[in-house]
Design a protein around this motif. Sequence first.
Motif, mmCIF file in Angstrom:
data_model
loop_
_atom_site.group_PDB
_atom_site.id
_atom_site.type_symbol
_atom_site.label_atom_id
_atom_site.label_comp_id
_atom_site.label_asym_id
_atom_site.label_seq_id
_atom_site.Cartn_x
_atom_site.Cartn_y
_atom_site.Cartn_z
ATOM 1 N N ALA A 112 -2.641 -1.062 -4.991
ATOM 2 C CA ALA A 112 -2.575 -1.704 -3.677
ATOM 3 C C ALA A 112 -2.982 -3.167 -3.822
ATOM 4 O O ALA A 112 -3.927 -3.480 -4.549
ATOM 5 C CB ALA A 112 -3.485 -0.996 -2.683
ATOM 6 N N GLU A 115 0.858 -1.192 0.000
ATOM 7 C CA GLU A 115 0.000 0.000 0.000
ATOM 8 C C GLU A 115 0.895 1.243 0.000
ATOM 9 O O GLU A 115 1.304 1.711 1.072
ATOM 10 C CB GLU A 115 -0.915 0.016 1.228
ATOM 11 C CG GLU A 115 -1.960 -1.078 1.244
ATOM 12 C CD GLU A 115 -2.853 -0.985 2.467
ATOM 13 O OE1 GLU A 115 -2.661 -0.041 3.273
ATOM 14 O OE2 GLU A 115 -3.728 -1.853 2.637
ATOM 15 N N ARG A 175 -0.882 6.891 -1.826
ATOM 16 C CA ARG A 175 -2.258 6.514 -2.163
ATOM 17 C C ARG A 175 -2.554 6.595 -3.667
ATOM 18 O O ARG A 175 -3.708 6.737 -4.076
ATOM 19 C CB ARG A 175 -3.268 7.386 -1.402
ATOM 20 C CG ARG A 175 -3.148 7.261 0.108
ATOM 21 C CD ARG A 175 -4.231 8.058 0.817
ATOM 22 N NE ARG A 175 -4.108 7.939 2.246
ATOM 23 C CZ ARG A 175 -4.622 6.961 2.974
ATOM 24 N NH1 ARG A 175 -5.295 5.995 2.355
ATOM 25 N NH2 ARG A 175 -4.468 6.914 4.277
ATOM 26 N N GLY A 214 4.680 -0.462 2.118
ATOM 27 C CA GLY A 214 3.849 -1.512 2.701
ATOM 28 C C GLY A 214 4.581 -2.235 3.799
ATOM 29 O O GLY A 214 5.505 -1.695 4.426
#
Length: 488
Positions: free
Chosen positions: A92, A84, A88, A195
């Motif tokens: 993902a 992730e 953003r 991540g």
Amino acid sequence: MPKVAGIDPTVPAPAHTAQPSADLPAAPGALIRDRLAGWVSDLTTLHELTERLARTGSLDGALKELLRAGAALVGARRGLVVFEPADRLGPATTLGLGLAHADLGHLETVPRRVSSYGGLLLDGTARNEPVAAPDLFGGTDVDPRQREVAVRLGYGASYAVPLIAGTGAGAGAGGGTGTGGTSSGRTGGVSGRLGAVVWLYDEPAEPVERQRHLVGLYARYASEHLARLLELERARTRVAAIAEELLPTRLPRIPGVRLAARHRTGPYGGGDWYDALPLPEGAVSLAVGSVSGSGPGAVAAMGRLRASLRAYAVMEGEDPVAVLSDLELLLRLTEPARTATALFAYAEPAQGKIVLAGAGHAPPLIVGDRRAEFVETSLSAPLGMLSCWEAPSVELWPGSGETVLLYTDGLLRRTGDPMDRAFARLHSAAASVPASVREDPGAVADHVLRTVLPGEHETGRGERAGTGAGAGKSEGAEDVVVLAARFD
């Protein structure tokens, strides 16, 4: 005992045959050799694992290799990676090692703030150090839901490592074993938190310091490799999106003919294109082509050529040779360093007639109940290769219920076969179209793609027979375009 010549039984045994004392310390050289041998073994293992990781060319492949190699380093059997990126912008994904899809679902029911890896991902409070949970069965600080899931899935401990690219990646990967604080030196591209990866032990356990050190070094390298792949994946996605926007979003509805198109963008973004334009008196122009090169430059050149071809089609579409001659002159003036192939057809569905000309392009295919054959076209050079391009046009008369397939060379090159075998495979695929789907041009195109390129076919957004333009993705190096026109 009697005295024997040469042997004196009263002489004591030599001192060197006595048992060595266990209290004597080992020679310093032996300790150094053992330690050096261990370091060499660790470095060799780490080198082999990073080499295998470097050979991966996709995010999913790199994440799976990270899970397998890390499990070997820490002595675990199962694990999962949660990818992730902190910006953003995606993509993902969550992948597991030795875990079924249902198992991943159970793990996701654990609140992230108390999970084994959640503290490495939470915004604002994300940790940069590994997280060890050595006893999930009997630990007093274990969340009840986490313990319940651990019992259900049968793992007793976990060890989680953050994936951080760019400055500060070494602090997260080292795990307090002397590798922290070293910047990776990346000056651009994707950086920051990517991540976390967690490995699961079947019984309460914890990696020793040597294992922490090795997996920390490996995770640091893996983070940088994943950042490069992420940047490349995003660039490919952007180029594919631009190429998709430059191609028709909807094919026209023309009485007497039904159209369908399939387009697959290569990983580097190519210049393959197609077009269908309604013309006066119920006619329609059909075109496919390919611009040399790849990447954003080829995509931009493709957009300019396609837009110009539309203008030439409106002005003199009934003469395909004149259309391609004008396109060749434009290419020579505006893109002197590029070449292009193109095939342009002027179709009159009411008369069942097609006039077409090609410039270095593969011949079309006619598929029907009674025949599946290539159209005999004259040989010609690609646009921009000779001092002046010109080739005669040909006429063909597709029968009612027959489909004309126009395609780019990428369809042949992706097979990996020599051109004669690629053409034979394409002909065989066209001849094997089931009679039940021959009325649907989209189904005909799909069958040809599945047969010529087995294992690559996947339907993308908008791949609908009759009106849609395909936008599937594939890992082949070449763009692929198939334009099918069925004449009623």
